[in-house]
Scaffold this active site. Structure first.
Site, short mmCIF file in Angstrom:
data_model
loop_
_atom_site.label_atom_id
_atom_site.label_comp_id
_atom_site.label_asym_id
_atom_site.label_seq_id
_atom_site.Cartn_x
_atom_site.Cartn_y
_atom_site.Cartn_z
CB SER A 132 -0.78 0.00 1.28
OG SER A 132 -1.48 1.28 1.40
CE1 TYR A 146 -3.57 -1.84 5.62
CE2 TYR A 146 -2.99 0.33 4.93
CZ TYR A 146 -3.61 -0.59 4.29
OH TYR A 146 -3.88 -1.13 3.21
N1 LIG Z 1 -8.82 -0.78 -1.26
C1 LIG Z 1 -7.63 0.16 -1.23
O1 LIG Z 1 -7.71 1.45 -1.20
C2 LIG Z 1 -6.30 -0.39 -0.82
C3 LIG Z 1 -5.25 0.37 -0.94
C4 LIG Z 1 -3.69 -0.14 -0.71
C5 LIG Z 1 -3.64 -1.40 -0.41
N2 LIG Z 1 -4.82 -2.23 -0.19
C6 LIG Z 1 -4.61 -3.59 0.20
O2 LIG Z 1 -5.16 -4.51 -0.77
C7 LIG Z 1 -5.38 -5.56 -0.12
C8 LIG Z 1 -6.94 -6.02 -0.51
O3 LIG Z 1 -7.68 -5.07 0.03
P1 LIG Z 1 -9.14 -4.91 -0.40
O4 LIG Z 1 -9.04 -3.32 -0.77
O5 LIG Z 1 -9.30 -5.54 -1.82
O6 LIG Z 1 -10.09 -4.81 0.79
P2 LIG Z 1 -11.23 -5.92 1.09
O7 LIG Z 1 -12.30 -6.02 -0.12
O8 LIG Z 1 -11.52 -5.50 2.30
O9 LIG Z 1 -10.70 -7.36 0.91
C9 LIG Z 1 -9.86 -7.73 1.93
C10 LIG Z 1 -9.56 -9.29 1.91
O10 LIG Z 1 -8.78 -9.89 2.82
C11 LIG Z 1 -9.56 -11.20 3.49
N3 LIG Z 1 -8.97 -11.12 4.72
C12 LIG Z 1 -9.06 -10.30 5.90
N4 LIG Z 1 -8.58 -11.04 6.90
C13 LIG Z 1 -8.29 -12.24 6.44
C14 LIG Z 1 -7.59 -13.49 7.18
N5 LIG Z 1 -7.52 -13.40 8.32
N6 LIG Z 1 -7.50 -14.63 6.40
C15 LIG Z 1 -7.94 -14.64 5.03
N7 LIG Z 1 -8.27 -13.47 4.42
C16 LIG Z 1 -8.46 -12.44 5.14
C17 LIG Z 1 -11.03 -10.82 3.39
O11 LIG Z 1 -11.50 -12.15 3.17
P3 LIG Z 1 -12.57 -12.72 4.56
O12 LIG Z 1 -13.06 -11.41 5.41
O13 LIG Z 1 -13.42 -13.59 3.75
O14 LIG Z 1 -11.18 -13.33 5.18
C18 LIG Z 1 -10.95 -9.87 1.87
O15 LIG Z 1 -11.17 -10.99 0.95
C19 LIG Z 1 -5.22 -5.47 1.33
O16 LIG Z 1 -4.01 -6.15 1.68
C20 LIG Z 1 -5.12 -3.84 1.49
O17 LIG Z 1 -4.24 -3.43 2.61
C21 LIG Z 1 -6.20 -1.89 -0.46
#
Ligand SMILES: NC(=O)c1ccc[n+]([C@@H]2O[C@H](COP(=O)([O-])OP(=O)(O)OC[C@H]3O[C@@H](n4cnc5c(N)ncnc54)[C@H](OP(=O)(O)O)[C@@H]3O)[C@@H](O)[C@H]2O)c1
Length: 251
Positions: A132, A146
């Site tokens: 990120s 984070y």
């Molecule tokens: N969206 C943004 O703006 C952004 C920006 C920079 C980086 N990121 C990074 O991108 C990645 C994906 O995030 P996203 O934006 O797609 O958010 P999201 O829609 O909330 O997805 C997060 C995913 O992580 C899974 N997860 C959470 N805890 C877990 C655990 N203990 N074991 C297995 N799976 C787990 C969730 O599934 P379950 O709840 O089913 O386990 C979900 O599938 C993350 O690492 C986030 O930090 C996002």
């Protein structure tokens, strides 16, 4: 028919957002994908839609992840699962510090540790870490834990290239800025409000943009290692500097 050497992938955090899009994109490239997340129902729907193999397990469950790593020969590991929290260091509970470190950093280290030896034996593999911009920049309003965990993912990605020096195994870090996913709704506990506050007036990235970035790195010729990609919405910039006046009240 592609001549790229990868046959299988494991994607964590696959039940929504960026992870689900990555699963779809890799499946479209003809790769067998093992999809990991905790939400069984969502994974089942993803499996119906994409033909991936679902594994309803927490990345923090080391034995559960070890079981998968034992039975699957993983060519591409996408460390994508992540959580965040609101508030600064003082507002974050001790339990939340543990949860963020467990999911965002410890699980990434442990899963990488499980998967790398097989890749080295086969001299074939690609590790993709979704970090990120929070791992690279300080900005007000971001959760400090984070930020620290994502900085750890950045450091791991760099150092892995040294560990794997001389092998054919590639390492890619993708560092997104704002992507329209459920992460903000989960943070504030209200998906509609998150949509209004973070997305309605801001043209953010879509999960498919990050999935396409992953595909670019993974499907690139084997001679080419995309080490780092910082991917931002066109209308978002990073940086910024604050300077409190001498008279400012720290409280
Ligand atoms: N969206 C943004 O703006 C952004 C920006 C920079 C980086 N990121 C990074 O991108 C990645 C994906 O995030 P996203 O934006 O797609 O958010 P999201 O829609 O909330 O997805 C997060 C995913 O992580 C899974 N997860 C959470 N805890 C877990 C655990 N203990 N074991 C297995 N799976 C787990 C969730 O599934 P379950 O709840 O089913 O386990 C979900 O599938 C993350 O690492 C986030 O930090 C996002």
């Amino acid at each position: 028919m592609s001549n790229q050497p990868y046959r299988t992938a494991l994607v964590t955090g696959a039940s929504s957002g960026i992870g689900a899009a990555i699963v779809g994109r890799l499946r479209a490239a003809g790769i067998a994908v093992h999809a990991v997340a905790r939400d069984k129902q969502r994974l089942a729907r993803l499996a119906d839609d994409t033909g991936c193999t679902p594994h309803a397990v927490s990345v923090a469950d080391h034995d559960g992840m070890a079981e998968i790593a034992k039975t699957v020969e993983i060519d591409i590991l996408v460390n994508n699962a992540g959580q965040s929290r609101t508030g600064n260091i003082a507002d974050t509970t001790a339990e939340d510090i543990d949860a963020l470190v467990d999911v965002n950093l410890r699980a990434v280290l442990k899963l990488t540790h499980l998967v790398v030896p097989g890749m080295v034996r086969r001299n074939r593999g690609h590790i993709v870490n979704i970090s990120s911009i929070a791992g690279h920049y300080a900005f007000a309003g971001g959760n400090t834990v984070y930020h620290a965990t994502k900085a750890g993912v950045h450091s791991l990605s760099r150092q892995l290239r040294c560990d794997l020096y001389g092998s054919a195994i590639r390492v890619t870090e993708i560092s997104p800025a704002r992507v329209e996913t459920e992460v903000f709704g989960r943070l504030i506990g209200d998906m509609e409000e998150a949509k209004r506050r973070f997305f309605d007036e801001y043209e953010s990235l879509l999960p498919v943009d990050i999935a396409d970035s992953v595909a670019f790195a993974v499907l690139a010729p084997q001679r080419m290692n995309v080490s780092f990609m910082e991917v931002l919405p066109t209308m978002q910039v990073v940086g910024g500097l604050n300077f409190a006046k001498k008279s400012a009240d720290p409280a």
